[in-house]
Design a protein around this motif. Structure first.
Motif, mmCIF file in Angstrom:
data_model
loop_
_atom_site.group_PDB
_atom_site.id
_atom_site.type_symbol
_atom_site.label_atom_id
_atom_site.label_comp_id
_atom_site.label_asym_id
_atom_site.label_seq_id
_atom_site.Cartn_x
_atom_site.Cartn_y
_atom_site.Cartn_z
ATOM 1 N N ARG A 1 56.506 39.121 42.458
ATOM 2 C CA ARG A 1 55.145 38.928 41.801
ATOM 3 C C ARG A 1 53.894 39.340 42.778
ATOM 4 O O ARG A 1 52.730 39.336 42.622
ATOM 5 N N GLY A 2 54.252 39.646 43.994
ATOM 6 C CA GLY A 2 53.416 40.164 45.147
ATOM 7 C C GLY A 2 52.850 41.396 44.816
ATOM 8 O O GLY A 2 53.428 42.121 43.733
ATOM 9 N N GLY A 3 51.888 41.911 45.547
ATOM 10 C CA GLY A 3 51.406 42.917 45.221
ATOM 11 C C GLY A 3 50.111 43.439 46.223
ATOM 12 O O GLY A 3 49.812 42.712 47.014
ATOM 13 N N MET A 4 49.448 44.537 45.759
ATOM 14 C CA MET A 4 48.560 44.926 46.791
ATOM 15 C C MET A 4 47.372 45.950 45.854
ATOM 16 O O MET A 4 47.726 46.644 44.994
ATOM 17 N N VAL B 1 40.949 46.048 50.913
ATOM 18 C CA VAL B 1 42.399 45.935 50.339
ATOM 19 C C VAL B 1 42.622 44.162 50.274
ATOM 20 O O VAL B 1 41.833 43.536 51.013
ATOM 21 N N ALA B 2 43.464 44.131 49.311
ATOM 22 C CA ALA B 2 43.879 42.598 49.220
ATOM 23 C C ALA B 2 45.386 42.706 49.186
ATOM 24 O O ALA B 2 45.763 43.557 48.135
ATOM 25 N N ILE C 1 47.603 35.216 49.801
ATOM 26 C CA ILE C 1 46.870 36.368 49.793
ATOM 27 C C ILE C 1 45.988 36.692 51.438
ATOM 28 O O ILE C 1 45.768 35.838 52.033
ATOM 29 N N ALA C 2 45.603 37.791 51.461
ATOM 30 C CA ALA C 2 44.754 38.329 52.428
ATOM 31 C C ALA C 2 43.979 39.309 51.995
ATOM 32 O O ALA C 2 44.409 40.264 51.247
ATOM 33 N N LEU D 1 38.022 42.067 44.427
ATOM 34 C CA LEU D 1 39.636 42.193 44.741
ATOM 35 C C LEU D 1 40.208 40.789 44.365
ATOM 36 O O LEU D 1 40.978 40.752 43.995
ATOM 37 N N LEU D 2 39.245 39.822 44.798
ATOM 38 C CA LEU D 2 39.762 38.400 44.621
ATOM 39 C C LEU D 2 39.806 38.004 43.104
ATOM 40 O O LEU D 2 41.082 37.492 42.549
#
Length: 181
Positions: A51-54, A73-74, A86-87, A103-104
């Motif tokens: 479920r992660g991503g960018m 970028v996030a 997240i970052a 992005l958020l």
């Protein structure tokens, strides 16, 4: 500006953003950033199952908004089942125009769509601008990692742990039993 899911070809630009922002001291990465290694790690994140991503924030381009230069970028990584860590980072010229919030919002929408129940992050306590953004999106401070991160110069940095739920709040019986009297 436009926000979209990242593609593998965005990894180099995203890694270059980390190198620029690291010079400011507002993120965990320290200069000099190994841009090639970071780009490889981002490509791995994009190729991974889960479920992660960018997501990327693309600057204005008269020809095609979807292909403008990447200016933010996030990333989101599921380190704990159901929780995305997240970052986020934006180039200095892209800040203050709603791109960070966009992005958020994209990460939070992805979290809800994929059944993630919580999103968390760490932020330096002196990064008031970022803390304000996260608080305005419903994040609350869950803790402090006091003098937790050793920097290359030998100093120790603390970080705030912030998070927000993305579901209906979960089990009401799973709340701390605190006597407020």
């Amino acid at each position: 500006m436009d926000i979209r899911p990242a593609r593998p070809e965005d990894a180099d630009a995203a890694a270059a953003i980390a190198a620029v922002v690291a010079e400011e001291g507002t993120i965990g990465a320290q200069p000099p950033v190994d841009v090639a290694a970071r780009a490889d790690a981002l490509r791995s994140l994009l190729a991974a199952d889960g479920r992660g991503g960018m997501w990327v924030l693309c600057g204005d381009d008269d020809r095609d908004r979807d292909h403008g230069p990447v200016v933010g970028v996030a990333t989101a990584v599921e380190r704990i089942t159901g929780v995305l860590s997240i970052a986020m980072m934006l180039l200095p010229g892209a800040r203050g125009r709603g791109g960070g919030r966009g992005l958020l919002d994209a990460v939070l929408a992805h979290a809800r769509a994929t059944g993630v129940h919580k999103v968390d992050l760490e932020v330096w306590p002196d990064n008031g601008r970022a803390i304000g953004l996260y608080a305005s999106a419903g994040f609350t401070v869950e803790g402090l990692r006091e003098r937790h991160y050793r920097r290359r110069d030998g100093s120790l940095r603390s970080s705030l742990i912030m998070a927000r739920r993305t579901d209906d709040g979960g089990n009401p019986d799973d709340q701390p039993d605190v006597d407020a009297s």
